[in-house]
Design an enzyme around this catalytic site. Structure first.
Site, PDB file in Angstrom:
ATOM      1  N   LYS A 160       0.959  -0.936   0.167  1.00 43.07           N
ATOM      2  CA  LYS A 160      -0.051  -0.051  -0.069  1.00 43.07           C
ATOM      3  C   LYS A 160       1.104   1.147  -0.010  1.00 43.07           C
ATOM      4  O   LYS A 160       1.055   1.894   1.140  1.00 43.07           O
ATOM      5  CB  LYS A 160      -0.909  -0.053   1.090  1.00 43.07           C
ATOM      6  CG  LYS A 160      -2.033  -1.035   0.843  1.00 43.07           C
ATOM      7  CD  LYS A 160      -2.943  -1.012   2.522  1.00 43.07           C
ATOM      8  CE  LYS A 160      -4.272  -0.763   2.222  1.00 43.07           C
ATOM      9  NZ  LYS A 160      -5.265  -1.194   1.159  1.00 43.07           N
TER      10      LYS A 160
HETATM   11  C1  LIG Z   1      -6.078  -2.222   0.793  1.00 42.12           C
HETATM   12  C2  LIG Z   1      -6.641  -2.804  -0.526  1.00 42.12           C
HETATM   13  C3  LIG Z   1      -7.522  -3.607  -0.593  1.00 42.12           C
HETATM   14  C4  LIG Z   1      -8.136  -4.560   0.387  1.00 42.12           C
HETATM   15  O1  LIG Z   1      -7.187  -4.887   1.515  1.00 42.12           O
HETATM   16  P1  LIG Z   1      -7.929  -5.259   2.865  1.00 42.12           P
HETATM   17  O2  LIG Z   1      -6.611  -5.824   3.452  1.00 42.12           O
HETATM   18  O3  LIG Z   1      -8.964  -6.298   2.875  1.00 42.12           O
HETATM   19  O4  LIG Z   1      -8.254  -4.181   3.358  1.00 42.12           O
HETATM   20  C5  LIG Z   1      -7.786  -4.349  -1.903  1.00 42.12           C
HETATM   21  N1  LIG Z   1      -7.232  -3.584  -3.105  1.00 42.12           N
HETATM   22  C6  LIG Z   1      -6.490  -2.489  -2.866  1.00 42.12           C
HETATM   23  C7  LIG Z   1      -6.003  -1.985  -4.134  1.00 42.12           C
HETATM   24  C8  LIG Z   1      -6.376  -2.069  -1.642  1.00 42.12           C
HETATM   25  O5  LIG Z   1      -5.402  -0.847  -1.347  1.00 42.12           O
END
Ligand SMILES: *Cc1c(COP(=O)(O)O)cnc(C)c1O
Length: 305
Positions: A159
């Site tokens: 992220k």
């Molecule tokens: C954060 C995110 C998710 C979902 O991840 P979780 O861990 O379930 O919150 C899915 N796709 C993207 C692009 C993300 O940034």
């Protein structure tokens, strides 16, 4: 508008919400060189409050930093504790938690020489990301004209702040065209995920979700694979195309923010009956019972605040 709380954890200190500011020459503001997490805290039926899969989120925060070559000046344990303390101090029983690590002022070139690494943790009340109605009735989705990052141009397992320009472009396009969310395809044209959620489709009671190629390894995705298998459904991590999705019986998005949101239509084609399907509803019920602490089997996924 985000609903303010009192204090933000800022490099180990609590500062008032209004004073948690950065300088305009902050490196991350210019180049997207930060990493973040999105975590939820739920109020349980017994009145207590618990963070869902905190350990996994803290772990992914450190993994994202490692991928981005950012050395966090705190330990996992310190961040773990700081998250719980930020919730306690703000008396937040349920809501969203946003840890962010960013590079401060210093070098203004692309190479962040000695720019200091800062970490903040903010919390705020946050209801259903795509709306309460979306949780019940499902969302209308449009295949985006923007492709999900190719795995060697952006690091798709992290992220990283800058990665989300791609998501923002897709989300804005979908909204401008009157849809709730964007469906993003990978660079080969297979279904990847939404702007910030993973996707599942269901056909003849078999669940399918794209494998961890270009998609973000969602913790909610992981939970739902486990929950579905424990409910004796077959779950495949397998690529599929957009037309396979058009003729699926059911489909849904999942993520910390979106929780489990049914998809009612894609590209103006109804999915199944054009409403939340039966398997989707069962999984959604199970998911919400787990996050609210009503299912002891998965109590290990909750950290009491
Ligand atoms: C954060 C995110 C998710 C979902 O991840 P979780 O861990 O379930 O919150 C899915 N796709 C993207 C692009 C993300 O940034």
């Amino acid at each position: 508008m985000v609903q303010k709380t009192e204090k933000i954890w800022f490099d180990g200190q609590f500062v008032p919400w209004e004073e948690a500011n950065v300088h305009v020459l902050n490196h991350t503001l210019h180049y997207g060189s930060g990493v973040f997490e999105g975590i939820r805290c739920y109020q349980c039926s017994d009145g207590s409050s618990a963070v869902f899969r905190l350990e996994e989120h803290v772990s992914r925060f450190f993994d994202s930093a490692h991928i981005a070559m950012i050395t966090l000046p705190f330990t996992r344990q310190e961040i773990f504790e700081a998250i719980l303390n930020t919730l306690r101090l703000n008396h937040l029983k349920a809501g969203y938690i946003r840890p962010l690590a960013y590079l401060g002022e210093g070098a203004m070139g692309l190479l962040p020489a000695d720019n200091p690494v800062h970490v903040i943790i903010a919390v705020w009340p946050w209801g259903a990301y795509l709306g309460e109605e979306a949780l019940q009735k499902g969302v209308a989705v449009k295949t985006s004209s923007f492709t999900r990052h190719q795995v060697n141009s952006m690091m798709t397992k992290a992220k990283i702040s800058g990665n989300y320009v791609n998501s923002t472009l897709a989300k804005r396009e979908a909204w401008a065209d009157g849809y709730d969310e964007a469906l993003m395809l990978d660079s080969e044209g297979y279904v990847a995920e939404a702007s910030g959620e993973n996707i599942f489709c269901i056909k003849n009671s078999v669940l399918k979700t794209p494998p961890l190629g270009s998609v973000l390894p969602g913790i909610t995705r992981d939970c739902l694979i486990t929950l579905a298998r424990d409910m004796e459904y077959r779950v495949l991590e397998q690529r599929f195309t957009r037309d396979e999705l058009y003729v699926a019986d059911e489909a849904f998005f999942c993520g910390t923010a979106a929780e489990l949101t049914p998809i009612r239509a894609i590209d103006r084609r109804a999915i199944g009956a054009g409403e939340a399907g039966p398997v989707t509803k069962l999984l959604q019920q199970e998911f919400f019972s787990v996050v609210h602490g009503d299912n002891l089997k998965y109590a290990g996924w909750l950290t009491e605040v």
